[in-house]
Scaffold this motif. Structure first.
Motif, PDB file in Angstrom:
ATOM      1  N   MET A   1       0.713  -1.292   0.040  1.00  0.00           N
ATOM      2  CA  MET A   1      -0.102   0.091  -0.051  1.00  0.00           C
ATOM      3  C   MET A   1       0.947   1.254   0.097  1.00  0.00           C
ATOM      4  SD  MET A   1      -3.473   0.999   1.538  1.00  0.00           S
ATOM      5  CE  MET A   1      -4.868   0.326   0.612  1.00  0.00           C
ATOM      6  N   LYS A   2       0.518   2.370  -1.119  1.00  0.00           N
ATOM      7  CA  LYS A   2       1.396   3.487  -1.122  1.00  0.00           C
ATOM      8  C   LYS A   2       0.780   4.340   0.053  1.00  0.00           C
ATOM      9  CE  LYS A   2       4.303   3.449  -4.903  1.00  0.00           C
ATOM     10  NZ  LYS A   2       3.759   2.251  -5.976  1.00  0.00           N
ATOM     11  N   LYS A   3       1.557   4.500   1.060  1.00  0.00           N
ATOM     12  CA  LYS A   3       0.787   5.377   2.118  1.00  0.00           C
ATOM     13  C   LYS A   3       1.695   6.524   2.063  1.00  0.00           C
ATOM     14  CE  LYS A   3      -1.317   2.101   5.170  1.00  0.00           C
ATOM     15  NZ  LYS A   3      -2.668   2.206   4.609  1.00  0.00           N
ATOM     16  N   LEU A   4       1.122   7.914   2.747  1.00  0.00           N
ATOM     17  CA  LEU A   4       1.825   9.022   2.845  1.00  0.00           C
ATOM     18  C   LEU A   4       2.259   9.390   4.329  1.00  0.00           C
ATOM     19  CD1 LEU A   4      -1.163  11.478   1.079  1.00  0.00           C
ATOM     20  CD2 LEU A   4       1.135  10.713   0.345  1.00  0.00           C
ATOM     21  N   LYS A   5       3.500   9.959   4.395  1.00  0.00           N
ATOM     22  CA  LYS A   5       3.928  10.310   5.822  1.00  0.00           C
ATOM     23  C   LYS A   5       3.069  11.316   6.457  1.00  0.00           C
ATOM     24  CE  LYS A   5       8.395  10.670   4.505  1.00  0.00           C
ATOM     25  NZ  LYS A   5       9.760  10.394   4.269  1.00  0.00           N
ATOM     26  N   ALA A   6       2.883  11.280   7.603  1.00  0.00           N
ATOM     27  CA  ALA A   6       2.219  12.457   8.364  1.00  0.00           C
ATOM     28  C   ALA A   6       2.325  13.900   7.929  1.00  0.00           C
ATOM     29  CB  ALA A   6       2.353  12.316   9.706  1.00  0.00           C
ATOM     30  N   PHE A   7       1.386  14.551   7.777  1.00  0.00           N
ATOM     31  CA  PHE A   7       1.506  16.088   7.453  1.00  0.00           C
ATOM     32  C   PHE A   7       0.322  16.843   8.116  1.00  0.00           C
ATOM     33  CE2 PHE A   7      -1.621  16.152   4.250  1.00  0.00           C
ATOM     34  CZ  PHE A   7      -1.246  14.822   3.474  1.00  0.00           C
ATOM     35  N   LEU A  39       0.893  14.360  -4.812  1.00  0.00           N
ATOM     36  CA  LEU A  39       0.484  13.361  -3.790  1.00  0.00           C
ATOM     37  C   LEU A  39       1.437  12.012  -4.449  1.00  0.00           C
ATOM     38  CD1 LEU A  39      -3.072  13.502  -3.080  1.00  0.00           C
ATOM     39  CD2 LEU A  39      -1.049  14.048  -1.543  1.00  0.00           C
ATOM     40  N   VAL A  40       1.594  12.192  -5.722  1.00  0.00           N
ATOM     41  CA  VAL A  40       2.434  11.005  -6.080  1.00  0.00           C
ATOM     42  C   VAL A  40       3.760  11.166  -5.746  1.00  0.00           C
ATOM     43  CG1 VAL A  40       3.340  10.047  -8.398  1.00  0.00           C
ATOM     44  CG2 VAL A  40       0.975  10.520  -8.405  1.00  0.00           C
ATOM     45  N   LYS A  43       4.252  10.123  -2.649  1.00  0.00           N
ATOM     46  CA  LYS A  43       4.248   8.751  -2.191  1.00  0.00           C
ATOM     47  C   LYS A  43       5.409   8.006  -2.652  1.00  0.00           C
ATOM     48  CE  LYS A  43      -0.640   7.882  -2.593  1.00  0.00           C
ATOM     49  NZ  LYS A  43      -1.418   6.928  -3.263  1.00  0.00           N
ATOM     50  N   THR A  44       6.031   8.729  -3.336  1.00  0.00           N
ATOM     51  CA  THR A  44       7.430   8.071  -4.026  1.00  0.00           C
ATOM     52  C   THR A  44       8.557   8.797  -3.492  1.00  0.00           C
ATOM     53  OG1 THR A  44       7.181   9.460  -6.006  1.00  0.00           O
ATOM     54  CG2 THR A  44       6.317   7.199  -6.217  1.00  0.00           C
TER      55      THR A  44
END
Lengths: 297, 152
Positions: A1-7, A39-40, A43-44
Motif C-alpha cells: 500500500m502506498k501510504k503518505l507520511k504524516a503532514f 501526492l504522487v 508517495k514516491t
C-alpha cells in the motif's frame, strides 16, 4: 500500500490566507490543488512537505472568463472543466485538445491548469499550447502582483520562477484579431495515462494569404517546454508549403536538446519531433484551408 | 491530530475521525470495510481505485480523506440494490467482461458515470471513458460490449 507520511492539511479560503501560510511555513509547505502530481511525488519520496496548503476552497482561483480582448483562466480550473468549456472550445480549441490528452478522465476531474504549469514538467500537456498562445502568468506575492510571460516562467525541469511565498493567480491570453489555427500533437504509447514522449504545438494566423504570428512550441525535448524560434522565423519569412515544412523539420532539430530516458532515446525524440512538426504544420494548414472553404474563418 | 469528516457512502451518512494524511482509498477499505475498491498502482495510473464522488469518477488513491467532507461517495458496493445487480454489473457478467475481476469495480464505476451522462454512447465515447482503467486480462473488447449492451 502506498501510504503518505504524516503532514498537516491547511484549508485556505482566500489567497491572503494561502499566502500567509506560505510565509509562515516556507519550504516546509507545498500548495495542493488537485494533488495528482504532488501526492504522487509524496508517495514516491520525492517530496515530503510538513504542511499542505489546500487552495481548492478559494473560489477566486477557479474561473474561465472570455471577452473580446482576452481569455483568463484561474489556476484551480480543472482540466476537465477546460475540456468541456464552450468558451474555450469555441475560441481556443487547442486548449481543449491538449486537455483531452492529459492523464485520464479520473485525473482530469482533479488536476488543474495551475498544477500543470507550476509542476513544470518538461512534457506537461497544457504547456506547449499555452506558449503558442503567448500566455501571461499573474503571480501574487507579499508585495503584490507581478506578471511574467509564460516563456520566462520555466527555469528547468520542475523548476519555475515562483518564490516560496508566491502563488499563481491567473493565466491571461490575448484574443488574436484574426482567428488563429492551432494544433497540439502528443506522441505517446497509450491512448491515456501517458506522458508525452514529444509534444508539438503549432499556431499561426492566415491574413491575406500570408501565414503570420507563427508559433511552434515543444514539450519533452528540452529541460523546459520551449518555443522553436529559429523554426518560427524561417516559416514567417518563407511561408508554409511542402518545401519549407521539410526545411523546418531540419532546423528544429538544431533547437532542441532531448535526453534519453525510459520513454525514449534522444535520437528517437529528435526523429519524432521532425515527424510531428511536419504533421502539425500540415494539419494546421488543412484546418485553415477547410474553414475558409466552409466560410467559417 | 484527527479531524471529523461527514460524508455519505452508498447512500448512508457516516461521521468518521480521520488523519490529515489518510487517503480516501484507506478510509473506504480500512475504516468502513468496503474492500471492493482496489489499490492497483497507488499513483493514479491504473484506475483500480476509482470511486464516484458526487457522481464523477476519481482515483481514490490520490484523494485525501479530509477532502471529501460533505461529499457523496459511491463505491462498487453501492450499485446493487436489495440484492439485485445493477444492469451494468449484470451485463459485465453476461458478456464475459470479468476475468480476474481486479479492474472490474473501477471499470464499472467509470462506465456508470458515462452512462449517467451519455445514455447512448458511441464505442469511441466508451473507450475514452474507460481509458483511465487498465485491464490486463480481457483486452477490453468484452468490456466495451458489456457497456454498449447496457446502454441499449
Amino acid at each position: 500500500m502506498k501510504k503518505l507520511k504524516a503532514f498537516s492539511h491547511l484549508d485556505s479560503r482566500t489567497t491572503e490566507e494561502a499566502l500567509s501560510y506560505l510565509s509562515k511555513y516556507g519550504q516546509e509547505s507545498k500548495i495542493i490543488a488537485g494533488g495528482t502530481d504532488l501526492l504522487v511525488m509524496m508517495k514516491t519520496g520525492k517530496a515530503s512537505p510538513k504542511y499542505l496548503i489546500d487552495i481548492k476552497g478559494i473560489s477566486d482561483l477557479d474561473f474561465i472568463k472570455c471577452d473580446e480582448t482576452s481569455l483568463e483562466i484561474g489556476p484551480s480550473t480543472k482540466i476537465n472543466t477546460i475540456l468541456q468549456s464552450d468558451l474555450i472550445r469555441k475560441h481556443f480549441p487547442v486548449l481543449a485538445e491538449a486537455a483531452e490528452t492529459l492523464g485520464s478522465n479520473q485525473i482530469r476531474n482533479r488536476a488543474t491548469l495551475g498544477g500543470n504549469i507550476c509542476n513544470a514538467s518538461p512534457s506537461g500537456d497544457m504547456l506547449p499550447p499555452l506558449l503558442c498562445l503567448d500566455a501571461t502568468a499573474f503571480i501574487l506575492g507579499p508585495s503584490g502582483i507581478r506578471t511574467v510571460k509564460l516563456e520566462q516562467f520555466f527555469t528547468g525541469p520542475r523548476e519555475t520562477i515562483l518564490s516560496d511565498n508566491e502563488i499563481l493567480t491567473k493565466i491571461e491570453i490575448a484574443r488574436p484579431r484574426n482567428n488563429p489555427v492551432a494544433v497540439y500533437l502528443k506522441h505517446c504509447f497509450r491512448k491515456a495515462l501517458d506522458l508525452a514522449i514529444v509534444g508539438v504545438a503549432v499556431k499561426f494566423e492566415l491574413n491575406n494569404g500570408r501565414y503570420s504570428n507563427i508559433r511552434i512550441a515543444l514539450g519533452g525535448v528540452a529541460p523546459t517546454p520551449m518555443r522553436a524560434k529559429m523554426t518560427e522565423r524561417l516559416l514567417e519569412n518563407e511561408g508554409i508549403d511542402e518545401t519549407t515544412i521539410e526545411k523546418a523539420s531540419k532546423i528544429v532539430t538544431k533547437e532542441i536538446s532531448p535526453i534519453s530516458d525510459i520513454r525514449g532515446t534522444a535520437e528517437y525524440r529528435i526523429g519524432m519531433t521532425k515527424v510531428l512538426l511536419k504533421r502539425g504544420l500540415r494539419l494546421a494548414v488543412d484546418h485553415v484551408t477547410n474553414s475558409k472553404e466552409r466560410g467559417t474563418s | 491530530m484527527s479531524k471529523l469528516v461527514n460524508l455519505e457512502i452508498n447512500g448512508k451518512t457516516v461521521e468518521l475521525a480521520v488523519e490529515d494524511h489518510q487517503l480516501l482509498l484507506d478510509l473506504i477499505r480500512d475504516k468502513v470495510d468496503l474492500t471492493g475498491t482496489k489499490e492497483g498502482c497507488g499513483t493514479g495510473e491504473c484506475g483500480a481505485c476509482t470511486v464516484l464522488i458526487d457522481g464523477e469518477p476519481f482515483t481514490s488513491c490520490l484523494v485525501l480523506a479530509v477532502e471529501v467532507n460533505g461529499k457523496k461517495i459511491t463505491t462498487i458496493e453501492g450499485l446493487a440494490s436489495g440484492g439485485v445487480l445493477d444492469p451494468l454489473q449484470d451485463s459485465f457478467i453476461k458478456n464475459g467482461a470479468v476475468q480476474c475481476g481486479f479492474c472490474t469495480p473501477g471499470m464499472i464505476l467509470s462506465a456508470k458515470a458515462l452512462l449517467d451522462r451519455v445514455p447512448k454512447p458511441t464505442e469511441g465515447d466508451i473507450r475514452k471513458a474507460i481509458a483511465g482503467n487498465l485491464c490486463r486480462c480481457t483486452g477490453y473488447g468484452k468490456i466495451v460490449e458489456a457497456i454498449q449492451n447496457t446502454s441499449e
